[in-house]
Design a protein around this motif. Structure first.
Motif, PDB file in Angstrom:
ATOM      1  N   HIS A 210       0.843  -1.202   0.000  1.00 56.43           N
ATOM      2  CA  HIS A 210       0.000   0.000   0.000  1.00 56.43           C
ATOM      3  C   HIS A 210       0.878   1.251   0.000  1.00 56.43           C
ATOM      4  O   HIS A 210       0.630   2.193  -0.745  1.00 56.43           O
ATOM      5  CB  HIS A 210      -0.937  -0.001   1.205  1.00 56.43           C
ATOM      6  N   LEU A 211       1.910   1.228   0.831  1.00 60.79           N
ATOM      7  CA  LEU A 211       2.802   2.394   0.929  1.00 60.79           C
ATOM      8  C   LEU A 211       3.517   2.652  -0.403  1.00 60.79           C
ATOM      9  O   LEU A 211       3.779   3.797  -0.764  1.00 60.79           O
ATOM     10  CB  LEU A 211       3.840   2.174   2.036  1.00 60.79           C
ATOM     11  N   ARG A 212       3.804   1.578  -1.108  1.00 53.75           N
ATOM     12  CA  ARG A 212       4.500   1.706  -2.397  1.00 53.75           C
ATOM     13  C   ARG A 212       3.624   2.446  -3.412  1.00 53.75           C
ATOM     14  O   ARG A 212       4.100   3.228  -4.216  1.00 53.75           O
ATOM     15  CB  ARG A 212       4.842   0.301  -2.917  1.00 53.75           C
ATOM     16  N   ASP A 213       2.301   2.186  -3.327  1.00 59.95           N
ATOM     17  CA  ASP A 213       1.391   2.733  -4.343  1.00 59.95           C
ATOM     18  C   ASP A 213       0.669   4.001  -3.894  1.00 59.95           C
ATOM     19  O   ASP A 213       0.106   4.702  -4.722  1.00 59.95           O
ATOM     20  CB  ASP A 213       0.331   1.682  -4.707  1.00 59.95           C
ATOM     21  N   CYS A 214       0.613   4.261  -2.602  1.00 54.34           N
ATOM     22  CA  CYS A 214      -0.203   5.378  -2.112  1.00 54.34           C
ATOM     23  C   CYS A 214       0.699   6.505  -1.625  1.00 54.34           C
ATOM     24  O   CYS A 214       1.383   6.367  -0.605  1.00 54.34           O
ATOM     25  CB  CYS A 214      -1.119   4.898  -0.996  1.00 54.34           C
ATOM     26  N   GLU A 215       0.652   7.591  -2.350  1.00 54.70           N
ATOM     27  CA  GLU A 215       1.522   8.725  -2.056  1.00 54.70           C
ATOM     28  C   GLU A 215       1.204   9.322  -0.671  1.00 54.70           C
ATOM     29  O   GLU A 215       2.090   9.647   0.106  1.00 54.70           O
ATOM     30  CB  GLU A 215       1.330   9.778  -3.164  1.00 54.70           C
ATOM     31  N   ILE A 216      -0.096   9.416  -0.387  1.00 54.55           N
ATOM     32  CA  ILE A 216      -0.510  10.073   0.865  1.00 54.55           C
ATOM     33  C   ILE A 216      -0.029   9.279   2.084  1.00 54.55           C
ATOM     34  O   ILE A 216       0.549   9.829   3.021  1.00 54.55           O
ATOM     35  CB  ILE A 216      -2.053  10.229   0.902  1.00 54.55           C
ATOM     36  N   CYS A 217      -0.271   7.962   2.071  1.00 54.96           N
ATOM     37  CA  CYS A 217       0.154   7.134   3.195  1.00 54.96           C
ATOM     38  C   CYS A 217       1.674   7.080   3.284  1.00 54.96           C
ATOM     39  O   CYS A 217       2.239   6.995   4.371  1.00 54.96           O
ATOM     40  CB  CYS A 217      -0.425   5.720   3.079  1.00 54.96           C
ATOM     41  N   HIS A 218       2.314   7.135   2.117  1.00 60.06           N
ATOM     42  CA  HIS A 218       3.773   7.117   2.103  1.00 60.06           C
ATOM     43  C   HIS A 218       4.320   8.341   2.838  1.00 60.06           C
ATOM     44  O   HIS A 218       5.261   8.240   3.625  1.00 60.06           O
ATOM     45  CB  HIS A 218       4.276   7.075   0.656  1.00 60.06           C
ATOM     46  N   ARG A 219       3.701   9.490   2.554  1.00 56.52           N
ATOM     47  CA  ARG A 219       4.135  10.725   3.239  1.00 56.52           C
ATOM     48  C   ARG A 219       3.896  10.610   4.746  1.00 56.52           C
ATOM     49  O   ARG A 219       4.720  11.029   5.550  1.00 56.52           O
ATOM     50  CB  ARG A 219       3.383  11.929   2.674  1.00 56.52           C
ATOM     51  N   GLU A 220       2.753  10.011   5.095  1.00 54.62           N
ATOM     52  CA  GLU A 220       2.430   9.789   6.508  1.00 54.62           C
ATOM     53  C   GLU A 220       3.507   8.929   7.168  1.00 54.62           C
ATOM     54  O   GLU A 220       3.944   9.191   8.287  1.00 54.62           O
ATOM     55  CB  GLU A 220       1.067   9.098   6.590  1.00 54.62           C
ATOM     56  N   GLN A 221       3.900   7.896   6.469  1.00 50.05           N
ATOM     57  CA  GLN A 221       4.931   6.989   6.995  1.00 50.05           C
ATOM     58  C   GLN A 221       6.239   7.742   7.230  1.00 50.05           C
ATOM     59  O   GLN A 221       6.892   7.565   8.261  1.00 50.05           O
ATOM     60  CB  GLN A 221       5.155   5.841   6.015  1.00 50.05           C
ATOM     61  N   GLU A 222       6.604   8.596   6.275  1.00 47.66           N
ATOM     62  CA  GLU A 222       7.859   9.344   6.410  1.00 47.66           C
ATOM     63  C   GLU A 222       7.796  10.294   7.607  1.00 47.66           C
ATOM     64  O   GLU A 222       8.747  10.411   8.376  1.00 47.66           O
ATOM     65  CB  GLU A 222       8.155  10.116   5.123  1.00 47.66           C
ATOM     66  N   ALA A 223       6.642  10.939   7.763  1.00 52.79           N
ATOM     67  CA  ALA A 223       6.486  11.865   8.891  1.00 52.79           C
ATOM     68  C   ALA A 223       6.605  11.108  10.222  1.00 52.79           C
ATOM     69  O   ALA A 223       7.273  11.549  11.148  1.00 52.79           O
ATOM     70  CB  ALA A 223       5.140  12.573   8.791  1.00 52.79           C
ATOM     71  N   LEU A 224       5.935   9.937  10.272  1.00 58.03           N
ATOM     72  CA  LEU A 224       5.968   9.130  11.492  1.00 58.03           C
ATOM     73  C   LEU A 224       7.390   8.637  11.778  1.00 58.03           C
ATOM     74  O   LEU A 224       7.834   8.629  12.930  1.00 58.03           O
ATOM     75  CB  LEU A 224       5.008   7.946  11.325  1.00 58.03           C
ATOM     76  N   SER A 225       8.085   8.256  10.722  1.00 55.03           N
ATOM     77  CA  SER A 225       9.476   7.806  10.884  1.00 55.03           C
ATOM     78  C   SER A 225      10.321   8.920  11.481  1.00 55.03           C
ATOM     79  O   SER A 225      11.162   8.669  12.347  1.00 55.03           O
ATOM     80  CB  SER A 225      10.072   7.389   9.537  1.00 55.03           C
TER      81      SER A 225
END
Ligand SMILES: [Zn+2]
Length: 173
Positions: free
Chosen positions: A43-58
């Motif tokens: 999902h993270l690979r394909d979803c830009e929004i969640c990917h950004r969320e993941q980076e922020a959380l990281s």
């Protein structure tokens, strides 16, 4: 929600964005079960929004990890416990109990019926009558005596059970 949120990807159930966000912390902690972790990864690979969320959380995790370790000040537990209003909580006990239906209140049953002596002697009479009846002694009205003897104890116990059920329901709400 995008169309790709609902598709199947390599046989793994595709995650929705809200589901992905829920799993993100566990995903980053590495505590997710393998299949679920793969689903989040895809999902993270394909979803830009969640990917950004993941980076922020990281980034948040990284800065939290960078904080120096600190000991709680001396007496910290005592200060926290002292701040909990136990006394006020206990003082409200009658109010909480007042929400039990009237027929479940102890005082709904007459005092003589609730008295220990009534309940014990009633139970003794009931057990004795059942025993005599099972052994083949006594007149045909013996089961009636047994039932009558058991009534006080039974009523008190049913009431107690009712109170517990009502209490459990309230906790469950
Ligand atoms: Zn997403």
């Amino acid at each position: 929600m995008d169309a790709h949120d609902r598709r199947k990807d390599r046989g793994t159930e595709a995650l929705t964005c809200p589901d992905c966000r829920l799993e993100l912390q566990d995903y980053l902690d590495g505590t997710l079960e393998k299949k679920r972790s793969l689903a989040v990864f895809l999902h993270l690979r394909d979803c830009e929004i969640c990917h950004r969320e993941q980076e922020a959380l990281s980034r948040v995790f990284a800065s939290l990890d960078a904080l120096p370790a600190r000991e709680a000040p001396a007496g910290f537990d005592a200060v926290v416990l002292a701040a909990v209003p136990f006394a006020a909580y206990r003082a409200m006990e009658p109010l909480r109990r007042a929400r039990v239906p009237v027929y479940l209140e102890r005082s709904f049953l007459p005092g003589w019926l609730r008295a220990r002596v009534t309940r014990v002697s009633g139970t003794v009479v009931a057990v004795g009558a059942v025993g005599a009846w099972l052994a083949g002694f006594g007149p045909p009205w013996l089961p009636g005596v047994a039932a009558a003897g058991a009534v006080p104890e039974l009523l008190v116990r049913l009431q107690g059970l009712g109170r517990r059920l009502v209490g459990a329901q309230k906790v469950g709400v």
